[in-house]
Design a protein around this motif. Structure first.
Motif, PDB file in Angstrom:
ATOM      1  N   UNK A  70      -6.355  -1.502   0.832  1.00  0.00           N
ATOM      2  CA  UNK A  70      -6.457  -1.287   2.280  1.00  0.00           C
ATOM      3  C   UNK A  70      -7.476  -2.225   2.918  1.00  0.00           C
TER       4      UNK A  70
ATOM      5  N   UNK B  79       0.846  -1.206   0.000  1.00  0.00           N
ATOM      6  CA  UNK B  79       0.000   0.000   0.000  1.00  0.00           C
ATOM      7  C   UNK B  79       0.879   1.252   0.000  1.00  0.00           C
TER       8      UNK B  79
ATOM      9  N   UNK C 140      -7.271  10.292   2.808  1.00  0.00           N
ATOM     10  CA  UNK C 140      -5.877  10.065   2.392  1.00  0.00           C
ATOM     11  C   UNK C 140      -4.928  10.251   3.576  1.00  0.00           C
TER      12      UNK C 140
ATOM     13  N   UNK D 279     -13.355   6.802  -4.624  1.00  0.00           N
ATOM     14  CA  UNK D 279     -12.499   7.163  -3.492  1.00  0.00           C
ATOM     15  C   UNK D 279     -11.159   7.693  -3.990  1.00  0.00           C
ATOM     16  N   UNK D 280     -10.614   6.997  -4.976  1.00  0.00           N
ATOM     17  CA  UNK D 280      -9.297   7.396  -5.494  1.00  0.00           C
ATOM     18  C   UNK D 280      -9.357   8.804  -6.079  1.00  0.00           C
TER      19      UNK D 280
ATOM     20  N   UNK E 193      -5.056   7.161   5.685  1.00  0.00           N
ATOM     21  CA  UNK E 193      -4.316   6.103   4.996  1.00  0.00           C
ATOM     22  C   UNK E 193      -2.811   6.286   5.210  1.00  0.00           C
TER      23      UNK E 193
ATOM     24  N   UNK F 279      -0.744   4.226  -7.333  1.00  0.00           N
ATOM     25  CA  UNK F 279      -1.905   5.112  -7.484  1.00  0.00           C
ATOM     26  C   UNK F 279      -2.727   5.109  -6.204  1.00  0.00           C
ATOM     27  N   UNK F 280      -3.478   6.184  -6.006  1.00  0.00           N
ATOM     28  CA  UNK F 280      -4.371   6.215  -4.838  1.00  0.00           C
ATOM     29  C   UNK F 280      -5.452   5.158  -4.982  1.00  0.00           C
ATOM     30  N   UNK F 281      -5.841   4.845  -6.222  1.00  0.00           N
ATOM     31  CA  UNK F 281      -6.864   3.811  -6.421  1.00  0.00           C
ATOM     32  C   UNK F 281      -6.373   2.474  -5.882  1.00  0.00           C
ATOM     33  N   UNK F 282      -5.115   2.148  -6.187  1.00  0.00           N
ATOM     34  CA  UNK F 282      -4.552   0.886  -5.712  1.00  0.00           C
ATOM     35  C   UNK F 282      -4.451   0.895  -4.183  1.00  0.00           C
ATOM     36  N   UNK F 283      -3.976   1.998  -3.645  1.00  0.00           N
ATOM     37  CA  UNK F 283      -3.869   2.107  -2.183  1.00  0.00           C
ATOM     38  C   UNK F 283      -5.207   1.799  -1.539  1.00  0.00           C
ATOM     39  N   UNK F 284      -6.216   2.449  -2.075  1.00  0.00           N
ATOM     40  CA  UNK F 284      -7.519   2.361  -1.442  1.00  0.00           C
ATOM     41  C   UNK F 284      -8.082   0.952  -1.541  1.00  0.00           C
TER      42      UNK F 284
ATOM     43  N   UNK G 263      -9.540  11.409  -3.378  1.00  0.00           N
ATOM     44  CA  UNK G 263      -8.307  11.528  -2.587  1.00  0.00           C
ATOM     45  C   UNK G 263      -7.176  12.154  -3.398  1.00  0.00           C
ATOM     46  N   UNK G 264      -7.218  11.983  -4.701  1.00  0.00           N
ATOM     47  CA  UNK G 264      -6.082  12.361  -5.547  1.00  0.00           C
ATOM     48  C   UNK G 264      -5.545  13.784  -5.305  1.00  0.00           C
TER      49      UNK G 264
ATOM     50  N   UNK H 228      -3.086  14.169  -2.561  1.00  0.00           N
ATOM     51  CA  UNK H 228      -1.947  13.250  -2.547  1.00  0.00           C
ATOM     52  C   UNK H 228      -0.588  13.948  -2.449  1.00  0.00           C
TER      53      UNK H 228
END
Lengths: 238, 238
Positions: A73, A60, B47, B97-98, B50, A65-70, B101-102, B105
């Motif tokens: 999680x 994570x 974010x 969500x991504x 996270x 990408x934030x998409x992958x992080x999210x 959040x972007x 970032x």
């Protein structure tokens, strides 16, 4: 490790595994004779879930990408819940979680190190492959615990996994960069040996080594079939 | 940033903060005028949680003992639950969500980088100090959201923290190696500036910059008092 050679070529339609299909499709094999004492099992399983969580945490943190992080999680949260559930079981008996996990530490840390992967994609395959295999395995071993404990531990372990989220991320990565496929397929294959070794180390050994292995072999055969389906789901050859 | 100079020397008996003491001791200040749109707030807060979770994940992965790993995992789990609760709020409105959040970032990633710390102990102080400050801050900002959203977001954010676990680990580390104290006190002080900057970036700006800062200042004064108590609880000068 003769179970390595016994891997059956199984053709199964690529799909996300549901746990019931992996365990019910074959005759149940009883691992009870090789199941360790409850506290030993809990220590190993708790430390393993913590390690699976750490691996996801790193994936994570390094996600592109934030998409992958999210989306990852959720998987991390599920592993951590399993760790915490097992830790609570250890505390029930009045012992220290750290003390009970300690004997498992060296071998699982080594396992973590050698399965780390060379980049983010390999690390994500590690999370997908090793968690899939080992969480299935823990569920099987838990069946051999004393009945009350077995029920409580199953309620912790035999639950949701983040596997489908990981599969989706990996499939998207491979689609975006098809040249990843052969490298990740190779990495997935390389993970199997170390994953089986760490699984084996969770069981006890009786005086009769040959009979032990005969007991374990069909379980590994099943788990490898599940591994093959997991790789198929990514379009990769296991 | 004149609130930096306004830090009041407050003498409070060292204790683990409970959130109610930090927010009720001073007249409530209304940040509503500076509260961003709901989706902007949720993106930034999700974010940030996270990121706090990632920091804890790294601290757990590098922890010097299984005891530390185990006790810190609760804090990680709580941050992750907050992230996931906020992510679910974003999904309620049908957005990704991504995507939400972007925009947060770049600045939060920078914050994470500069507050990383030189070793495990500094990283643990980072988790303790920045999560303490920023989670208090998010709770305050959430009060300015539209009423229904404010209630739902408070239910997610104004809950348990792992702060007492982190304080216990840090206090034990300092006791075992008293020479850590001055370095960690210094690091704790250095974190405050970047932490306030990232907090400030969560609010909007009106045309009247001077009046904005006048509104924010008493909130930061309160949060810095809470920070001082947090450092006191470790026996460190803030």
């Amino acid at each position: 490790m003769n179970w390595l050679g016994r891997r059956r070529p199984r053709v199964v339609a690529p799909r996300i595994r549901s746990r019931s299909t992996t365990t019910d499709s074959t005759t149940k094999v009883d691992l009870a004779d090789l199941t360790p004492e409850l506290d030993v099992f809990l220590g190993k399983a708790a430390y393993l879930e913590l390690t699976l969580f750490e691996n996801l945490g790193r994936v994570i943190a390094n996600a592109p990408s934030t998409a992958a992080k999210s989306s990852l999680s959720r998987a991390a949260s599920l592993s951590l819940e399993k760790h915490r559930g097992l830790a609570a079981e250890i505390e029930r008996s009045g012992t220290s979680v750290a003390a009970v996990m300690e004997p498992a530490r060296a071998s699982i840390d080594r396992f973590q190190r050698v399965t780390q992967g060379a980049d983010w994609f390999e690390s994500l395959v590690t999370c997908y492959v090793t968690a899939g295999f080992l969480e299935d395995f823990l569920v099987r071993v838990a069946e051999g615990l004393p009945r009350d404990a077995a029920a409580r531990v199953s309620a912790i372990l035999d639950t949701e996994t983040g596997e489908s989220d990981l599969a989706r991320e990996l499939a998207a990565a491979i689609q975006a960069n098809p040249r990843l496929a052969s490298r990740l397929a190779l990495w997935g294959r390389r993970l199997v040996g170390d994953t089986m070794l760490i699984a084996r180390s969770m069981l006890t050994q009786s005086a009769n080594h040959v009979s032990d292995e005969a007991r374990i072999e069909p379980v590994f055969t099943e788990l490898i079939a599940a591994h093959t389906r997991r790789m198929d789901a990514l379009g990769l050859t296991a």
